[in-house]
Structures are given as structure tokens and as C-alpha cells.
Design an enzyme around this catalytic site. Structure first.
Site, PDB file in Angstrom:
ATOM      1  N   ASP A   1       1.293  -0.758   0.294  1.00  0.00           N
ATOM      2  CA  ASP A   1       0.039   0.189   0.079  1.00  0.00           C
ATOM      3  C   ASP A   1       0.996   1.525   0.193  1.00  0.00           C
ATOM      4  OD1 ASP A   1      -2.942   0.047   0.123  1.00  0.00           O
ATOM      5  OD2 ASP A   1      -3.015  -0.846   1.487  1.00  0.00           O
TER       6      ASP A   1
ATOM      7  N   GLU B   1      -4.501   4.666  -0.832  1.00  0.00           N
ATOM      8  CA  GLU B   1      -3.576   3.745  -0.440  1.00  0.00           C
ATOM      9  C   GLU B   1      -2.215   3.816   0.644  1.00  0.00           C
ATOM     10  OE1 GLU B   1      -4.463   1.414  -2.118  1.00  0.00           O
ATOM     11  OE2 GLU B   1      -4.720   2.329  -4.308  1.00  0.00           O
TER      12      GLU B   1
ATOM     13  N   HIS C   1      -5.577   3.573   3.870  1.00  0.00           N
ATOM     14  CA  HIS C   1      -4.856   1.799   3.920  1.00  0.00           C
ATOM     15  C   HIS C   1      -3.443   1.352   5.143  1.00  0.00           C
ATOM     16  CE1 HIS C   1      -7.461   1.197   0.103  1.00  0.00           C
ATOM     17  NE2 HIS C   1      -7.721   1.775   1.469  1.00  0.00           N
TER      18      HIS C   1
ATOM     19  N   TYR D   1      -3.247  -0.356   9.038  1.00  0.00           N
ATOM     20  CA  TYR D   1      -2.398  -1.221   9.198  1.00  0.00           C
ATOM     21  C   TYR D   1      -1.643  -0.499  10.857  1.00  0.00           C
ATOM     22  CZ  TYR D   1      -3.642  -3.346   4.596  1.00  0.00           C
ATOM     23  OH  TYR D   1      -4.134  -4.007   3.913  1.00  0.00           O
TER      24      TYR D   1
ATOM     25  N   GLU E   1      -3.144  -4.763  -6.400  1.00  0.00           N
ATOM     26  CA  GLU E   1      -4.483  -4.596  -6.301  1.00  0.00           C
ATOM     27  C   GLU E   1      -6.057  -5.674  -5.864  1.00  0.00           C
ATOM     28  OE1 GLU E   1      -5.868  -1.556  -4.996  1.00  0.00           O
ATOM     29  OE2 GLU E   1      -4.521   0.175  -5.986  1.00  0.00           O
TER      30      GLU E   1
ATOM     31  N   GLU F   1      -9.854  -1.375  -2.378  1.00  0.00           N
ATOM     32  CA  GLU F   1      -9.042  -2.500  -3.555  1.00  0.00           C
ATOM     33  C   GLU F   1      -9.443  -3.114  -5.109  1.00  0.00           C
ATOM     34  OE1 GLU F   1      -6.243  -1.265  -2.857  1.00  0.00           O
ATOM     35  OE2 GLU F   1      -5.611  -1.309  -0.619  1.00  0.00           O
TER      36      GLU F   1
ATOM     37  N   HIS G   1     -10.224  -0.316  -7.060  1.00  0.00           N
ATOM     38  CA  HIS G   1      -9.440   0.547  -7.759  1.00  0.00           C
ATOM     39  C   HIS G   1      -8.685  -0.819  -8.685  1.00  0.00           C
ATOM     40  CE1 HIS G   1      -7.759   2.349  -3.604  1.00  0.00           C
ATOM     41  NE2 HIS G   1      -8.873   2.443  -3.978  1.00  0.00           N
TER      42      HIS G   1
HETATM   43 FE   LIG Z   1      -4.185   0.059  -0.445  1.00  0.00          FE
HETATM   44 FE   LIG Z   2      -5.789   0.223  -4.163  1.00  0.00          FE
END
Ligand SMILES: [Fe+2]
Ligand SMILES: [Fe+2]
Length: 352
Positions: free
Chosen positions: A73, A106, A110, A114, A188, A222, A225
Site C-alpha cells: 500500500d 492507499e 490503508h 495497518y 491490487e 482495492e 481500484h
Molecule cells: Fe490500498
Molecule cells: Fe488500491
């Protein structure tokens, strides 16, 4: 046409949303924005009861998977999406807007999510050690190099097209752009999924639900995407003659083989201790086929049965919703409905 490759005299224009760029980009714009969410929308605390009693090898496998996802990501946000956006011809401002929005998700949403999971589950020393593991993990580094390498090639071409026009070659540019888009779809729609497997495995059993909610929100992003960039790639692929298509198809399958080899070794290292490597590799092959289909190619691996617990976790329909402590993936900033496969039918020609 998506790519005209004409080098015109500089004339700035505004994005006119009254004139659609094409018949599908505004649909993706709506879907992306209606799915918007923030990492802090999901409180992680209630997972701790489960996390704290997990065996060490399980914790390690879980954390390493999220770390792999973090690396993917990070670069998808830092270079992958931006470089594809910059390769799109100047007048397609709506396409660029959609790609730029995806780029922002991203890393800022994302990858940050995490990190939020790491910060809840682990101590700073453990997190630092985990990131070092990723920096030294040969297969992960090789995967990054293959994907980011394709982005860097397009970065160079973008520069040449804009600032070194004597060296510019439209055919080469389009080829490199298509390769970067193909790498993007692999990332992705395929490469993420070995990492998604474990959180889904837990989620499908009702464990580590908050982290699972985050994963489901990320998967929801994702998936669109991969379809959007895949659609752009298909449009470009149709402009190549048969010989070039054949050559690019071969390139794609060689890339697939080399990534699959790295993936299998990575899966073995991450999942070996928890005895799931065989099962995860089935999921890896299943998603490789899906990525190929997003690019307009036939599946490569034979059809196999994926662990139903993981498929249960993968169901992106709303599962949990609590306005105070947790937000399910039904959380909506705006009106949003779950996508169906039929939403992605845009009368695209089939490519063999
Ligand atoms: Fe992502
Ligand atoms: Fe993505």
C-alpha cells in the site's frame, strides 16, 4: 480515446465535470467517494482480549501479513497510482481525479490503518523489529522491485514525454504505461490477497473482528481500484496490433510466473509455522485468476476450492455495526451501496 499521445503546445484547461470523460469514470468517482472512510473510524481495543491470548507464532504470522500489506500500500500510494495518473493524457481530468483519490487512500488510509492495528496490538520495539523484517525479507523485496520497477519505468517515460520531447516515442510510452497498469492490477487484485487471507480467516470465525472490519473496508476499496485500472489497461491494450498484444501477453505471463514464485516462498515463510501455506496458495492462485480477468485475459490457474471460512470473511456485505465502539463496512459518509459484478459491465470487448 484515452491516450492520444499528441504533443500539443501548452494550453491549460479546467476539469469540466459537465462533460464526462467516458461512460464509466464518473461511476467510479461516485463509488470511490461514497466508500470513503478514515482509519480512526474503527476502534481496535475490543480485539485485545483475543489478541493477548494468541500463541506467539500466530501473532507473528498475523503481524507479518499486515506488514506485507503495508509495503504494497505504501508504494501504491507513493508512486503506483500517481504515476498512472500522470500518464493519462492531459485532458482527462476526471480520470486523473479518480486515480488521485485512489492514491490518497492507499497510504493515508490503508497503510495508516495497518499501523493503527500494530499500535494497538504491539509495543514500539516489536513494531520496529517487524518493519526491519520486511526490509530484509528477500521475497517481499523482490516482489516490490518487480512492481515498483514497472512504475519507475513509466515515471521515466512520463518525464520524457513532458520534458525531453525529442526522445519521446508514443509506441514505447503506451507499452510502458500498459505494463505499469498491469503491475498495478496485479498488486491490487492479486498480491494483496495472501496478506488478506489471515485476517479473513480470523474474521470468518468471529475473531479479531475490528481488524477484520478494517481489512474488509480495504478490500472494498482495492476491488474497485483493480477494476478501474484494469479497465484503463484494457482500453490501451486494444490500441496495440496483434504482434504487440502477443508480446505483451507473454510479458504479463512471465511476470505472473516470477511473482508467483516469490509469493509462494513468502507464503511459506509467513504461514509455514501456522500450517496454512497450502491453503493460502490456493487463495493466491484464485486471486491471480481474478487479476488476469480484470486485465481482460483468461484465467491461468485451474479452478480450486477456496477455504469457505475465508470466503465467508470476504463477503463484503455489512456484518457488524455499532455506532459507539465500532463501525462496520456499512459505515457511510454518504449514500453507498455494495457493488455487484454486473456493475462492472461496460460493454468492453473480450481480449483473449
Ligand atoms: Fe490500498
Ligand atoms: Fe488500491
Amino acid at each position: 480515446m484515452a491516450v492520444k499521445n499528441e504533443l500539443k503546445a501548452l494550453k491549460y484547461q479546467g476539469a469540466n465535470w459537465n462533460q464526462p470523460d467516458d461512460e464509466y469514470t464518473q461511476f467510479f468517482y461516485e463509488q470511490n467517494l461514497s466508500q470513503f472512510w478514515r482509519p480512526e473510524d474503527i476502534s481496535m481495543q475490543s480485539d485485545l482480549n483475543v489478541w493477548n491470548v494468541l500463541p506467539n507464532e500466530v501473532k507473528l504470522a498475523y503481524a507479518r501479513n499486515l506488514l506485507v500489506l503495508t509495503f504494497l500500500d505504501t508504494y501504491q500510494g507513493d508512486i503506483g497510482m500517481p504515476v498512472v495518473s500522470r500518464a493519462i493524457d492531459e485532458e482527462f481530468h476526471q480520470r486523473k481525479a479518480v486515480l488521485n483519490f485512489m492514491a490518497a487512500m492507499e497510504n493515508a488510509v490503508h497503510a495508516k490503518s495497518y499501523s493503527n492495528i500494530f499500535m494497538t496490538y504491539m509495543q514500539t520495539g516489536e513494531i520496529d523489529e517487524l518493519f526491519k523484517w520486511g526490509e530484509n525479507q528477500k521475497n517481499l523485496q523482490n516482489i516490490m522491485e518487480k512492481i515498483v520497477g514497472a512504475y519507475k519505468e513509466l515515471d521515466k517515460e512520463n518525464y520524457i514525454k513532458k520534458y525531453d520531447t525529442k526522445k519521446y516515442n508514443a509506441k514505447r510510452f503506451n507499452e510502458v504505461a500498459w505494463k505499469a497498469m498491469a503491475a498495478s492490477v496485479f498488486l491490487e487484485t492479486w498480491l494483496f490477497y495472501s496478506g488478506f487471507y489471515y485476517p479473513l480467516f480470523f474474521y470468518g470465525q468471529g475473531k479479531l473482528m475490528q481488524a477484520g472490519e478494517i481489512i474488509n473496508l480495504i478490500i472494498r476499496d482495492e476491488s474497485i481500484h483493480g477494476v478501474y485500472v484494469g479497465r484503463l489497461a484494457q482500453e490501451l491494450y486494444e490500441t496495440f496490433d496483434n504482434n504487440k498484444q502477443e508480446e505483451l501477453s507473454q510479458w504479463l505471463h512471465e511476470l505472473l510466473d516470477s511473482l508467483y514464485k516469490e509469493q509462494s516462498e513468502l507464503v511459506h515463510e509467513v504461514y509455514g509455522e501456522v500450517d496454512l501455506a497450502h491453503d493460502v496458495n490456493i487463495f493466491v492462485r484464485y486471486n491471480a485468476n481474478k487479476a488476469l480477468m480484470n486485465l481482460g485475459f483468461d484465467p491461468y490457474f485451474p479452478q480450486e476450492e477456496v477455504n469457505p471460512v475465508v470466503l465467508n470473511g470476504l463477503n463484503t456485505e455489512t456484518k457488524t455495526m455499532d455506532n459507539f465502539s465500532m463501525k462496520g463496512n456499512g459505515y457511510q459518509k454518504m449514500k453507498s451501496e455494495a457493488l455487484k459484478d454486473t456493475d462492472f459491465i461496460f460493454e468492453r470487448p473480450k481480449i483473449k
